[in-house]
Design an enzyme around this catalytic site. Sequence first.
Site, mmCIF file in Angstrom:
data_model
loop_
_atom_site.group_PDB
_atom_site.id
_atom_site.type_symbol
_atom_site.label_atom_id
_atom_site.label_comp_id
_atom_site.label_asym_id
_atom_site.label_seq_id
_atom_site.Cartn_x
_atom_site.Cartn_y
_atom_site.Cartn_z
ATOM 1 C CD GLN A 114 40.976 42.174 36.732
ATOM 2 O OE1 GLN A 114 40.907 41.048 36.245
ATOM 3 N NE2 GLN A 114 41.617 42.422 37.852
ATOM 4 C CE LYS B 128 42.896 37.843 36.377
ATOM 5 N NZ LYS B 128 41.848 38.638 37.011
ATOM 6 C CG ASP C 241 36.786 36.134 39.120
ATOM 7 O OD1 ASP C 241 37.918 35.750 39.446
ATOM 8 O OD2 ASP C 241 36.563 37.171 38.466
HETATM 9 N N1 GUN Z 1 40.528 42.214 40.964
HETATM 10 C C1 GUN Z 1 41.481 41.835 41.867
HETATM 11 N N2 GUN Z 1 41.492 40.495 41.996
HETATM 12 C C2 GUN Z 1 40.561 40.021 41.149
HETATM 13 C C3 GUN Z 1 40.109 38.704 40.834
HETATM 14 O O1 GUN Z 1 40.570 37.681 41.363
HETATM 15 N N3 GUN Z 1 39.119 38.645 39.908
HETATM 16 C C4 GUN Z 1 38.579 39.745 39.330
HETATM 17 N N4 GUN Z 1 37.600 39.574 38.447
HETATM 18 N N5 GUN Z 1 38.962 40.959 39.603
HETATM 19 C C5 GUN Z 1 39.951 41.102 40.501
#
Ligand code: GUN
Length: 283
Positions: A97, A53, A120
């Site tokens: 995350q 990311k 998100d």
């Molecule tokens: N863990 C797995 N997929 C995601 C996501 O799309 N966003 C976040 N913040 N954590 C994750």
Amino acid sequence: MTAKILDGNLLAQKLRADFKTRAEALAARGTRPGLAVILVGEDAASQVYVRNKVNACAQAAFHSEKIVYPPDVEPRRVLARIAELNADPQIHGILVQLPLPGHFDSEAVLKAIAPEKDVDGFHAENVGALMQGNPRFIPCTPYGIMKFFADAGIELKGKEAVVLGRSNIVGKPMAMLLMQASATVTICHSQTRDLLFHTRRADILVAALGRARFVTAEMVKPGAVVIDVGINRLPDGKLCGDVDFGPVSEIASAITPVPGGVGPMTITMLLANTLEAAEREVS
Ligand code: GUN
């Protein structure tokens, strides 16, 4: 029939080139889109996702901050940092995350993020807005999947769509978006009886259950569009999806590979949401 491969890297590249241009235009007006990514603990997969990311931000000329805490950090320290980021004008998107360690109340952490920076789309307010058909941020994975349909000209109206998995991150928002696109949607999960009955009548099948090669060719209707959200590591270290790609690609009309399908699109839509947040702030 041999399926058309929906190439996530290719589509991501196309979209990201546009995002970079838009980010540079904003930066020329004094606002560089900025994303803060918070990682708690040392989960290997989460470390890879967070690194990807942050790298994607750099490539698209976005500002980014990576904030890492040890697994035993006190939740109030993380909450205090989120409050600072909420007030930081350089930051337009905040992402924590998931999953968080067990001593965290994940819902409380997600609620601490300012809804207008919740790229998100996991804050209860944004979940509610999506449900009402008036989304502020669409969760990145289902948003990326909708881009595949649009790019490949796949019609959803009136289609039977079956989503395997009912998570807040993928299954539930995916079902909502498919429904809003006028598909008839079924969500299947671990307690579903006669899974085969459902999957075999799916025109659109989205597999997001996290079990390696779970979806076999006999479960798929000939000509279906198959979207594979799974990222599973096999004992030999290789990655594979929730779909048995080889045999299923012989009967589907279109399919996403793993790797190189949904994964790159998820990160791309995180950039899209961050850019949209920055553009909204400026306008
Ligand atoms: N863990 C797995 N997929 C995601 C996501 O799309 N966003 C976040 N913040 N954590 C994750």
